[in-house]
Design a protein around this motif. Structure first.
Motif, PDB file in Angstrom:
ATOM      1  N   LYS A   1       0.833  -1.199   0.000  1.00 10.79           N
ATOM      2  CA  LYS A   1       0.000   0.000   0.000  1.00 10.79           C
ATOM      3  C   LYS A   1       0.874   1.257   0.000  1.00 10.79           C
ATOM      4  O   LYS A   1       2.072   1.211   0.286  1.00 10.79           O
ATOM      5  N   HIS A   2       0.217   2.380  -0.311  1.00  9.88           N
ATOM      6  CA  HIS A   2       0.929   3.660  -0.275  1.00  9.88           C
ATOM      7  C   HIS A   2       1.608   3.848   1.077  1.00  9.88           C
ATOM      8  O   HIS A   2       2.767   4.260   1.150  1.00  9.88           O
ATOM      9  N   GLY A   3       0.879   3.536   2.143  1.00 11.38           N
ATOM     10  CA  GLY A   3       1.413   3.731   3.488  1.00 11.38           C
ATOM     11  C   GLY A   3       2.624   2.880   3.773  1.00 11.38           C
ATOM     12  O   GLY A   3       3.564   3.319   4.455  1.00 11.38           O
ATOM     13  N   HIS A   4       2.612   1.642   3.300  1.00 12.77           N
ATOM     14  CA  HIS A   4       3.774   0.770   3.497  1.00 12.77           C
ATOM     15  C   HIS A   4       5.016   1.380   2.856  1.00 12.77           C
ATOM     16  O   HIS A   4       6.082   1.477   3.470  1.00 12.77           O
ATOM     17  N   LEU A   5       4.877   1.787   1.614  1.00 12.97           N
ATOM     18  CA  LEU A   5       6.011   2.305   0.851  1.00 12.97           C
ATOM     19  C   LEU A   5       6.531   3.614   1.427  1.00 12.97           C
ATOM     20  O   LEU A   5       7.743   3.802   1.608  1.00 12.97           O
ATOM     21  N   ILE A   6       5.618   4.528   1.740  1.00 17.18           N
ATOM     22  CA  ILE A   6       6.035   5.837   2.255  1.00 17.18           C
ATOM     23  C   ILE A   6       6.666   5.676   3.637  1.00 17.18           C
ATOM     24  O   ILE A   6       7.686   6.312   3.949  1.00 17.18           O
ATOM     25  N   SER A   7       6.102   4.791   4.468  1.00 18.76           N
ATOM     26  CA  SER A   7       6.695   4.549   5.790  1.00 18.76           C
ATOM     27  C   SER A   7       8.097   3.983   5.652  1.00 18.76           C
ATOM     28  O   SER A   7       9.026   4.398   6.356  1.00 18.76           O
ATOM     29  N   GLY A   8       8.257   3.023   4.741  1.00 21.06           N
ATOM     30  CA  GLY A   8       9.575   2.424   4.540  1.00 21.06           C
ATOM     31  C   GLY A   8      10.606   3.446   4.107  1.00 21.06           C
ATOM     32  O   GLY A   8      11.730   3.467   4.613  1.00 21.06           O
ATOM     33  N   VAL A   9      10.226   4.316   3.173  1.00 24.28           N
ATOM     34  CA  VAL A   9      11.157   5.335   2.674  1.00 24.28           C
ATOM     35  C   VAL A   9      11.509   6.324   3.778  1.00 24.28           C
ATOM     36  O   VAL A   9      12.679   6.697   3.956  1.00 24.28           O
ATOM     37  N   ARG A  10      10.509   6.756   4.539  1.00 26.35           N
ATOM     38  CA  ARG A  10      10.782   7.731   5.610  1.00 26.35           C
ATOM     39  C   ARG A  10      11.627   7.125   6.725  1.00 26.35           C
ATOM     40  O   ARG A  10      12.484   7.807   7.304  1.00 26.35           O
ATOM     41  N   ASN A  11      11.396   5.855   7.042  1.00 30.30           N
ATOM     42  CA  ASN A  11      12.244   5.186   8.032  1.00 30.30           C
ATOM     43  C   ASN A  11      13.693   5.164   7.553  1.00 30.30           C
ATOM     44  O   ASN A  11      14.621   5.435   8.319  1.00 30.30           O
ATOM     45  N   ALA A  12      13.872   4.827   6.272  1.00 33.67           N
ATOM     46  CA  ALA A  12      15.216   4.750   5.717  1.00 33.67           C
ATOM     47  C   ALA A  12      15.884   6.119   5.672  1.00 33.67           C
ATOM     48  O   ALA A  12      17.076   6.262   5.956  1.00 33.67           O
ATOM     49  N   ALA A  13      15.111   7.150   5.321  1.00 34.29           N
ATOM     50  CA  ALA A  13      15.662   8.509   5.273  1.00 34.29           C
ATOM     51  C   ALA A  13      16.064   8.967   6.667  1.00 34.29           C
ATOM     52  O   ALA A  13      17.090   9.645   6.834  1.00 34.29           O
ATOM     53  N   ALA A  14      15.276   8.583   7.673  1.00 36.22           N
ATOM     54  CA  ALA A  14      15.596   8.964   9.052  1.00 36.22           C
ATOM     55  C   ALA A  14      16.916   8.337   9.504  1.00 36.22           C
ATOM     56  O   ALA A  14      17.610   8.881  10.360  1.00 36.22           O
ATOM     57  N   ALA A  15      17.261   7.197   8.894  1.00 39.30           N
ATOM     58  CA  ALA A  15      18.521   6.527   9.226  1.00 39.30           C
ATOM     59  C   ALA A  15      19.671   6.994   8.343  1.00 39.30           C
ATOM     60  O   ALA A  15      20.789   6.480   8.450  1.00 39.30           O
ATOM     61  N   GLY A  16      19.419   7.975   7.456  1.00 40.80           N
ATOM     62  CA  GLY A  16      20.451   8.468   6.564  1.00 40.80           C
ATOM     63  C   GLY A  16      20.688   7.590   5.360  1.00 40.80           C
ATOM     64  O   GLY A  16      21.679   7.749   4.632  1.00 40.80           O
TER      65      GLY A  16
END
Length: 653
Positions: A221-236
């Motif tokens: 879902k949109h939420g899965h993908l956006i959450s995954g990307v934001r988690n990864a961005a938060a980790a640099g």
């Protein structure tokens, strides 16, 4: 066929309370087009010239295609097949379908017609988008057994336009113009289309590797993908404005996550090479800041470098031999916690000017700040080599079910054996059986029309990954292999074939290998040599050959492979040594069903097809005449007999 079984919006909202209703991929695209309309979003190399698409262009094409697609009969929750290599219009088509709340279902470009027909039937697909005539022809063949396929939209018109255009096909440009005309007729349609998607809608239907049967559908879902990307961005892991090259298969989760979801969230400039064959050449012009490839691809890149060095001038070989081993040992010492001294730093700086920098520039890696590898274990020599060049190469761990974003090494916390720590927003634990469990908003909600597999994978709020793992002394995750592949010899000794196979593939001379031994007295292996690396070695060592099959059976190549296996055996616990092996006369082939499209072994196929070879390794035979079935380009099949040597470790070397 609709995705009616992947939770209702209310169930999804209860499961993911952190998701915001208006937070979806089309909203991100509209935001980028509104705030930075003229900024380059995507580039494609076409006939040697880079064609650019701004964010405003991107949005216009997506919405116009969505309008045309809806006029052609596509409705919410319909599945739309997409097949071909990376092309802007295929990405635009996927997002156009998503705009209608329909769901793109990409297929690998090399999938044969019968496999493609199976996907179309299982998913009840009525509309497909194809890159070119080759893919259209496959879809037309598949349509014979799946007549519900009503419309095929093609991107490249060569061979398809004019009076010979196949029935039920239409060009991307034609549908796009129809959509633009409709948008002019209906002034409020654009805003309506952009308002339709929900964060709880399925954005993409991807597929598992299918190592044990028919691939499972994995709706993200949109939420899965956006959450995954934001988690990864938060980790640099990602940063705003990355320069990215889209060359991975569009059917693979990594491509959609990187080239679409992360690109929309973080405004990447997505660059598309002219063809798969020109990707490495085009990468020099692209000079990406972010680069991911599999361990196999990193290893192939190292092989090309080694082959190139072997064929260059004596002076350049001298420079390489003087500086490269030094850099590798310096990197090894750094990973062991020993910092280089002033003289070492000075020598490394000179090496950067003479060797490391030019190699990175030749590979197109000179601007890469975030380099990653995942999918299987990477060889220590390969890992150290690219880090020695000055690339901060890191390992990460993810699956389709978690958007490929779960665990990664941090820039300053690198290990040769682990894959790192979980991203913010992702929880990891190891259960009593040793299986890796994950939890977070990036974890999918269930398989497509497979409640049994869903119930097995999602239990107690955790994703049971099917991977065996452990935490090292530093708290980093170590992935050992598939839980389902934990096997035992006749004496009860426990082993994981993938763990042994990956370490054999650390050698550039081994492309694939299958370790067998469940219920047997010892382990044996079927080895597929790497033609490029082994062929170069053969040339340097005076070994003549005319074909892959002949090279594979050369005594010198058997000695070479035996040495690789012997080195692994020396590092293994008692009882896990590989005692006998055979070099196969061919590579494992996805078209033969021996490996998946992502080159994971289909063990049941290999066990059945090469049963006589496997048995011969346990009966003490020194060779076997094996009848191999071959397929000709005409579609006809034949049988060819090959004499294969079976080697016992300790013989012949």
């Amino acid at each position: 066929m609709q995705l009616e079984d992947i939770r209702t919006a209310a169930e999804s909202a209860a499961l993911h309370p952190n998701w915001r209703e208006g937070d979806h991929l089309l909203a991100l695209l509209a935001k980028n087009a509104g705030e930075r309309p003229n900024e380059v979003a995507m580039r494609e190399r076409d006939h040697g010239i880079w064609q650019e698409y701004s964010w405003a262009d991107y949005l216009d094409i997506v919405v116009s295609f969505a309008a045309g697609l809806e006029e052609a009969g596509v409705t919410a929750h319909d599945l739309v097949a997409v097949i071909g290599d990376n092309r802007p219009n295929l990405y635009f088509a996927m997002l156009g379908a998503i705009c209608l709340r329909a769901v793109p279902s990409p297929a690998y470009p090399d999938v044969p017609p019968e496999e493609l027909a199976g996907q179309l039937r299982r998913e009840g697909i009525r509309v497909a988008v194809a890159e070119d005539q080759e893919q259209v022809d496959k879809l037309l063949l598949a349509r014979r057994s799946h007549p519900d396929l009503q419309l095929i939209v093609y991107d490249d018109p060569r061979g398809l336009s004019g009076k010979d255009q196949p029935e039920g096909t239409v060009s991307f440009e034609t549908l796009l113009e129809r959509g633009r005309a409709r948008l002019k007729r209906e002034p409020g349609l654009k805003d309506d289309l952009l308002s339709r998607p929900s964060v709880h809608d399925v954005a993409i239907l991807l597929h598992s590797s299918g190592t044990t049967g028919v691939p499972k559908g994995v709706p993200l879902k949109h939420g899965h993908l956006i959450s995954g990307v934001r988690n990864a961005a938060a980790a640099g892991y990602f940063r705003q404005g990355e320069v990215h090259m889209a060359y991975l298969p569009i059917a693979w989760v990594g491509d959609f996550t990187f080239s679409v979801a992360a690109a929309l969230e973080l405004r990447f400039v997505v660059n598309i090479p002219e063809a798969q064959e020109t990707a490495l050449h085009d990468m020099r012009e692209i000079a990406p800041t972010l680069y991911f490839c599999s361990p196999r691809a990193w290893s192939a890149m190292l092989t090309r470098i080694q082959v190139g060095i072997a064929e260059t001038t004596r002076f350049k070989r001298w420079l390489y031999d003087r500086f490269m081993p030094f850099a590798v040992e310096m990197e090894r010492a750094r990973l062991d916690g020993r910092q280089p001294g002033a003289l070492q730093k000075l020598r490394y700086a000179l090496g950067s000017f003479l060797i490391y920098g030019p190699i990175k520039d030749h590979l197109g890696l000179s601007r890469v700040e975030r380099a990653y590898t995942a999918g299987e274990a990477i060889g220590e020599d390969v890992f150290l080599f690219f880090r020695a060049l000055g690339l901060n190469l890191r390992q990460f761990y993810g699956q389709t079910e978690n958007c490929a974003l779960a665990v990664a090494q941090s820039p300053d916390d690198i290990s040769l054996t682990s894959v790192g720590r979980p991203f913010p927003g992702v929880e990891v634990k190891i259960d009593d059986s040793g299986e890796i469990l994950l939890r977070g908003d990036n974890i999918f909600d269930g398989y497509y029309k497979d409640p049994e597999a869903t119930a097995k994978a999602l239990r107690g709020g955790w994703l049971h990954t099917g991977d065996a793992g452990q935490f090292d002394d530093d708290g980093q995750l170590v992935v050992l292999g598939r839980v389902s592949e934990v096997m035992h010899t006749a004496s009860g000794t426990r082993y994981i074939p993938t763990y042994l196979e990956n370490r054999l593939k650390f050698s550039q001379f081994v492309k694939d290998v299958c370790v067998v031994g469940s219920g047997r007295d010892f382990l044996s292996a079927i080895v597929c040599i790497d033609l490029q690396a082994t062929g170069q070695w053969a040339q340097e060592n005076g070994v003549a050959y005319t074909s892959y099959a002949e090279l594979s059976q050369s005594p010198a190549i058997y000695d070479l492979v035996q040495g690789i296996i012997a080195r692994l055996n020396a590092a293994l616990p008692s009882g896990l040594a590989i005692s006998r092996f055979v070099n196969l006369h061919k590579e494992f082939d996805p078209d033969d069903g021996e490996v998946t499209r992502t080159r994971k072994l289909r063990r049941d196929v290999i066990d059945e097809r090469y049963r006589r070879i496997i048995e011969a390794t346990y009966t003490g035979d020194r060779e076997i005449e094996f009848e191999a079935q071959i397929a000709y380009e005409t579609g006809q099949t034949g049988v060819i007999t090959r004499k294969l040597t079976i080697r016992t470790l300790g013989e012949g070397a």
